[in-house]
Design a protein around this motif. Sequence first.
Motif, PDB file in Angstrom:
ATOM      1  N   CYS A  93      25.430  81.893  27.086  1.00 32.19           N
ATOM      2  CA  CYS A  93      25.256  82.312  25.855  1.00 32.19           C
ATOM      3  C   CYS A  93      26.928  82.064  25.259  1.00 32.19           C
ATOM      4  CB  CYS A  93      24.662  83.483  25.477  1.00 32.19           C
ATOM      5  SG  CYS A  93      25.620  84.845  25.889  1.00 32.19           S
ATOM      6  N   LYS A  94      27.125  82.128  23.862  1.00 34.24           N
ATOM      7  CA  LYS A  94      28.273  82.064  23.475  1.00 34.24           C
ATOM      8  C   LYS A  94      28.882  83.525  23.592  1.00 34.24           C
ATOM      9  CE  LYS A  94      27.337  79.273  19.331  1.00 34.24           C
ATOM     10  NZ  LYS A  94      26.924  79.463  18.074  1.00 34.24           N
TER      11      LYS A  94
ATOM     12  N   PRO B  36      32.196  76.936  29.706  1.00 30.12           N
ATOM     13  CA  PRO B  36      31.316  78.104  29.483  1.00 30.12           C
ATOM     14  C   PRO B  36      32.107  79.085  29.686  1.00 30.12           C
ATOM     15  CG  PRO B  36      30.088  76.650  30.120  1.00 30.12           C
ATOM     16  CD  PRO B  36      31.379  76.016  30.264  1.00 30.12           C
TER      17      PRO B  36
ATOM     18  N   ASP C 276      39.726  78.810  25.916  1.00 28.11           N
ATOM     19  CA  ASP C 276      39.345  77.593  25.664  1.00 28.11           C
ATOM     20  C   ASP C 276      40.387  76.420  25.640  1.00 28.11           C
ATOM     21  OD1 ASP C 276      36.588  78.718  24.878  1.00 28.11           O
ATOM     22  OD2 ASP C 276      37.107  78.922  23.022  1.00 28.11           O
TER      23      ASP C 276
END
Length: 613
Positions: A354-355, A333, A326
Amino acid sequence: MPEAPKQPQKPTEYEYDVAEKNKKTLHFIEDVTANADQVQKRVLAEILSRNAHVEYLKRNGLNGHTDRETFKKIMPVITYEDIQPDITRIANCDKSPILCSQPISEFLTSSGTSGGERKLMPTIEEELGRRSLLYSLLMPVMSQFVPGLDKGKGMYFLFIKSEAKTPGGLVARPVLTSYYKSNHFKNRPYDPYTNYTSPNETILCLDSYQSMYSQMLCGLCQNKEVLRVGAVFASGFIRAIRFLEKHSTLLCKDIRTGTLNPKITDPSVREAVMKILKPDPKLADFIEAECSRESWQGIITRLWPNTKYVDVIVTGTMSQYIPTLDYYSNGLPLVCTMYASSECYFGVNLNPLCKPSEVSYTLIPNMAYFEFLPVQRNNGGINSISMPKSLNEKEQQELVDLVDVKVGQEYELVVTTYAGLYRYRVGDVLRVAGFKNNAPKFNFICRKNVVLSIDSDKTDEVELQNAVKNAVTHLMPFDAHLTEYTSYADTTTIPGHYVLFWELNVNGSTPIPPSVFEDCCLTIEESLNTVYRQNRVCESIGPLEIKIVEAGTFDKLMDYAISLGASINQYKTPRCVKFAPIVELLNSRVVSSNFSPKCPKWTAGHKQWNNMN
């Protein structure tokens, strides 16, 4: 993980073909998931009918039956150790149909180990086609969420690893090395979705430095064309960014002058890179300025500004790298596209944006025949999964089919493959997250019994215990012994490394010199499995560290655990810790720190083969 080539396209129908192929692929996914049970029945019947006369099935008394009921009643659920004698016979040149009617084309070396050595998974030539099929599903799925990916390139850091030959002459190598060296990958027809910044020659270079350097250089030269970046594992991608950090000056010099660093000596790599590398002082200045900034936050989006996502595995033990990714990517993503292993390729993520914590994989029913062994937990703890080594008759009857799993339940995956594995326990624990039509979607929970992992290594508690036992012999001359220990996979360093916290009872008057603890570190590393040692030699794992802690530290650890609700009667020291406050507590009481002074010994192949040479 990058996707497989598809069939050649007519350039004049380029736009139409991409859309049409995507449509056909998505229709295929709809079809196999809607008819999951019928497909599974057909897959099992196919496997059993074509292998009806192999020794293993006859030995177990299947007698040519191909129906599911008889198969489940008669065939045992097995682990690697159950078929190891058969694997050894094949490795030693027994060409009779032992496990499979088709010839075993090679062995795929698993990252799991047996007796400290990599497991050897048999495979057949046609499995390459099955793997390619699963790869070919990835981009049509992704294109539903991120349009325009056919208009640029993927920057993937892909590597091969060394291979060995069994005494019988079969190649033994990791599954991805097998795939990248196959014609399915090397001679793939043009396809906008398999257009990578790295030329094949840079991927197929066995020298890890030359491979990484040349792939990074090509990625930088084509920085505006890059739409997605990735590697197989999160750890591998972070290693690539760290490589850039260390070598940006050399890379910028090459881009500025249009000449390739003399350390890149492989002729085929030089030739391939020189087709891409042209003098570009402006680009070199830009990269140099970005890499010289104090903060490397967002370096991916700064250097490759059109990047839409990072394609890496961040499930299971790889989740420990999410904060670092991150940071480097400015929160792009993180996409996990597929789920696969040496035993078999399993499934795809149908909701790729999705996460990471919500990633689920839909198993594609024509990959293999799948069964699921319900997993029970003791007191709900992640390290307390009850998974017996061998199953009694009642437990064998508890296995359920693909379409019969229950949402929320955890299972151990069991596979029957075209290449000769029958009711084989893969060792992965999955939780049912839902369904796509009639095919379940699974969250990957963990690999059974693994306490430590940095990259593709998997170290279990017994192996760690034996390694520590070997190491503490160095303390005996000082009348010191180990009273308690635990471990931690430290991924704040790049590469990550194993940390052991040791509490000692020292009765002798002579201080223990640091060199003794260094010897302890190296002895532990020498005692760990071949996958760990290979990763150390390849520098994807850093030197092991032993931290000596103050007397009474493990009493404080117990007090802390009890304050959180642990039972004083049932408490036992965890052999691995992950919870940040516990790691902080241990680190606050460290009195000395010692690292392994060199890499442990590692050679390709198995010990028994090397002894024969």
